[in-house]
Write an enzyme that holds these catalytic residues in place. Structure first.
Site, PDB file in Angstrom:
ATOM      1  N   ARG A  53      43.976  97.809  37.857  1.00  0.00           N
ATOM      2  CA  ARG A  53      43.559  96.855  38.894  1.00  0.00           C
ATOM      3  C   ARG A  53      42.042  96.712  38.880  1.00  0.00           C
ATOM      4  NH1 ARG A  53      42.561  98.869  43.555  1.00  0.00           N
ATOM      5  NH2 ARG A  53      44.455 100.126  43.726  1.00  0.00           N
ATOM      6  N   TYR A 105      40.511  69.438  46.844  1.00  0.00           N
ATOM      7  CA  TYR A 105      41.870  69.860  46.483  1.00  0.00           C
ATOM      8  C   TYR A 105      42.584  70.312  47.766  1.00  0.00           C
ATOM      9  CZ  TYR A 105      45.555  72.713  44.418  1.00  0.00           C
ATOM     10  OH  TYR A 105      46.757  73.262  44.087  1.00  0.00           O
ATOM     11  N   ASP A 177      33.944  73.675  42.097  1.00  0.00           N
ATOM     12  CA  ASP A 177      35.256  73.820  41.471  1.00  0.00           C
ATOM     13  C   ASP A 177      35.212  72.983  40.194  1.00  0.00           C
ATOM     14  OD1 ASP A 177      37.913  73.459  40.651  1.00  0.00           O
ATOM     15  OD2 ASP A 177      38.682  73.585  42.705  1.00  0.00           O
ATOM     16  N   LYS A 202      45.037  75.127  34.705  1.00  0.00           N
ATOM     17  CA  LYS A 202      44.948  73.751  34.238  1.00  0.00           C
ATOM     18  C   LYS A 202      44.417  73.730  32.798  1.00  0.00           C
ATOM     19  CE  LYS A 202      46.302  73.328  38.444  1.00  0.00           C
ATOM     20  NZ  LYS A 202      45.406  73.083  39.567  1.00  0.00           N
TER      21      LYS A 202
HETATM   22  C1  LIG Z   1      45.199  73.614  40.890  1.00  0.00           C
HETATM   23  C2  LIG Z   1      43.854  73.580  41.502  1.00  0.00           C
HETATM   24  C3  LIG Z   1      43.408  74.623  42.327  1.00  0.00           C
HETATM   25  C4  LIG Z   1      44.294  75.798  42.707  1.00  0.00           C
HETATM   26  O1  LIG Z   1      44.583  76.600  41.616  1.00  0.00           O
HETATM   27  P1  LIG Z   1      45.966  77.436  41.415  1.00  0.00           P
HETATM   28  O2  LIG Z   1      45.788  78.000  40.062  1.00  0.00           O
HETATM   29  O3  LIG Z   1      47.084  76.448  41.526  1.00  0.00           O
HETATM   30  O4  LIG Z   1      46.015  78.457  42.487  1.00  0.00           O
HETATM   31  C5  LIG Z   1      42.121  74.547  42.824  1.00  0.00           C
HETATM   32  N1  LIG Z   1      41.312  73.498  42.542  1.00  0.00           N
HETATM   33  C6  LIG Z   1      41.712  72.467  41.764  1.00  0.00           C
HETATM   34  C7  LIG Z   1      40.774  71.339  41.500  1.00  0.00           C
HETATM   35  C8  LIG Z   1      42.996  72.473  41.223  1.00  0.00           C
HETATM   36  O5  LIG Z   1      43.383  71.454  40.465  1.00  0.00           O
END
Ligand SMILES: *Cc1c(COP(=O)(O)O)cnc(C)c1O
Length: 382
Positions: A53, A105, A177, A202
């Protein structure tokens, strides 16, 4: 990164940084270290790893890899993008204030407004592309400004350096982000952002088979706090997840080139289509953020949104009738996806300042043959 790695181009870093051949066997790919614990010679005398961890060799390789791609000194991998975001919002105390973009988001909005809002964190939404809207939202108690660029699902482009300046003027940190742009197209830390966060689910993973999150920072004090929280709260990815991400990252550059190339074609096709009222894509010269995108990104990304002239009914019909574009949430993988944000990814922001037009559809343009993608849209919009 070492001096030599600093000088490498993006694709070389993507293939090699953090991914040196295994010292004991020469294995060219990073081993999946499943061990939960590591043997010590005497109490406290270990080789850098004690308990998985806290730190794990496969995760450490991933952390070096993504930090290297962002040009960051420190990287922290989490079990999901939301777990990474939670580690950041969790640094705040009751009474602290957060500004977030008004088309953030949906999950980010839900985390800040619902989870932390109910525990005494204050928040405001602002149009971060508008300096006056941002200035009006900032307060002396603002500790974090959260931005995305391009945004989801409106693909608004926001000037990172300008928002960093405004955030710093009240002593707040700027969190970017970078999920949509990826480090291949945009490096926010080089534009004065303090923190980069990713949903590595993604484009970093890129194959729709792993959920993950990441934080990259330069600041030493912040890195210490994040290492503490990562271990104390324990929302870490499995070694297998880390391996899948390392595997995906090796092809990030070539995938992004194809995503961008296909998206440009899809956007210009939609732009000429009579069923489409508005196309939202930063690569179009008449997009309001085109100039900023040209300056702060090295390509316009693989996401395209559009508003259909026929409104909600037309949007539902279109997303239900594509064959190559699959109707699904998520984005950023090799497969092209299509969705209606108002009823799918952005359902959690209905009736909030972040609510989206039901006539809007969002496309994550994949790496398939462009003629097949255009023919698919042609039959779906007919
Ligand atoms: C999908 C997404 C998130 C969240 O991420 P997860 O891996 O689904 O927890 C945050 N910001 C953006 C822009 C996203 O597309």
């Amino acid at each position: 990164m070492s001096g030599r790695e600093d000088a490498w181009g993006f694709e070389t870093r993507a293939v090699h940084v953090g991914q040196e051949p295994d010292e004991t066997t020469g294995a060219i790919t990073v081993p999946i270290h499943l061990a939960t614990t590591f043997v010590q010679a005497a109490p406290g005398q270990h080789r850098g790893y004690e308990y998985s961890r806290t730190s794990n060799p496969t995760r450490a390789a991933l952390e070096r890899s993504v930090a290297g791609l962002e040009g960051a000194r420190h990287g922290f991998a989490f079990a999901s993008g939301m777990a990474a975001e939670d580690a950041l919002v969790g640094l705040l105390r009751s009474g602290d204030h957060v500004v977030l973009g008004d088309d953030a988001y949906g999950g980010t909005f839900r985390l800040i407004a619902r989870v932390y809002g109910e525990r005494g964190i204050e928040w405001s939404a602002a149009d971060l592309a508008d300096a006056d809207s941002l200035a009006a939202a900032l307060r002396p108690e603002t500790r974090q400004v959260w931005m995305e660029t391009p945004t989801n699902p409106m693909l608004t482009v926001v000037d990172i350096a300008a928002v960093a300046d405004a955030a710093h003027s009240v002593g707040a940190r700027l969190v970017v982000d970078n999920t949509f742009a990826t480090p291949y197209l945009q490096n926010p830390l080089g534009l004065d952002a303090d923190i980069v966060v990713h949903s590595s689910t993604k484009y970093l993973g890129g194959h729709s088979d792993v959920v993950g999150g990441f934080i990259a920072v330069d600041d030493e004090g912040l890195a210490e706090q994040l290492a503490f929280v990562q271990n104390a709260a324990g929302a870490v990815p499995s070694p297998f997840d880390c391996y899948l991400l390392l595997r995906g990252i090796k092809t990030l550059g070539v995938r992004m080139d194809r995503h961008c190339g296909n998206a440009v074609e899809v956007a210009s096709y939609l732009n000429d289509h009579p069923a489409v009222a508005t196309v939202l894509y930063p690569g179009l010269v008449d997009h309001p953020g085109h100039q900023i995108a040209t300056r702060q990104m090295s390509g316009f990304g693989g996401m395209v949104s559009c508003i259909l002239a026929g409104g909600e009914a037309a949007a539902v019909a279109a997303v239900s009738s594509t064959r190559v574009f699959q109707l699904a949430e998520s984005l950023g993988a090799v497969e092209s996806l299509i969705e209606q944000p108002s009823t799918m990814t952005h359902l959690s922001v209905a009736d909030s300042p972040l609510a989206v037009d039901p006539g809007l559809i969002r496309l994550s343009v994949g790496i398939e043959t462009i003629d097949d993608l255009l023919a698919d849209l042609d039959q779906a919009l007919a």
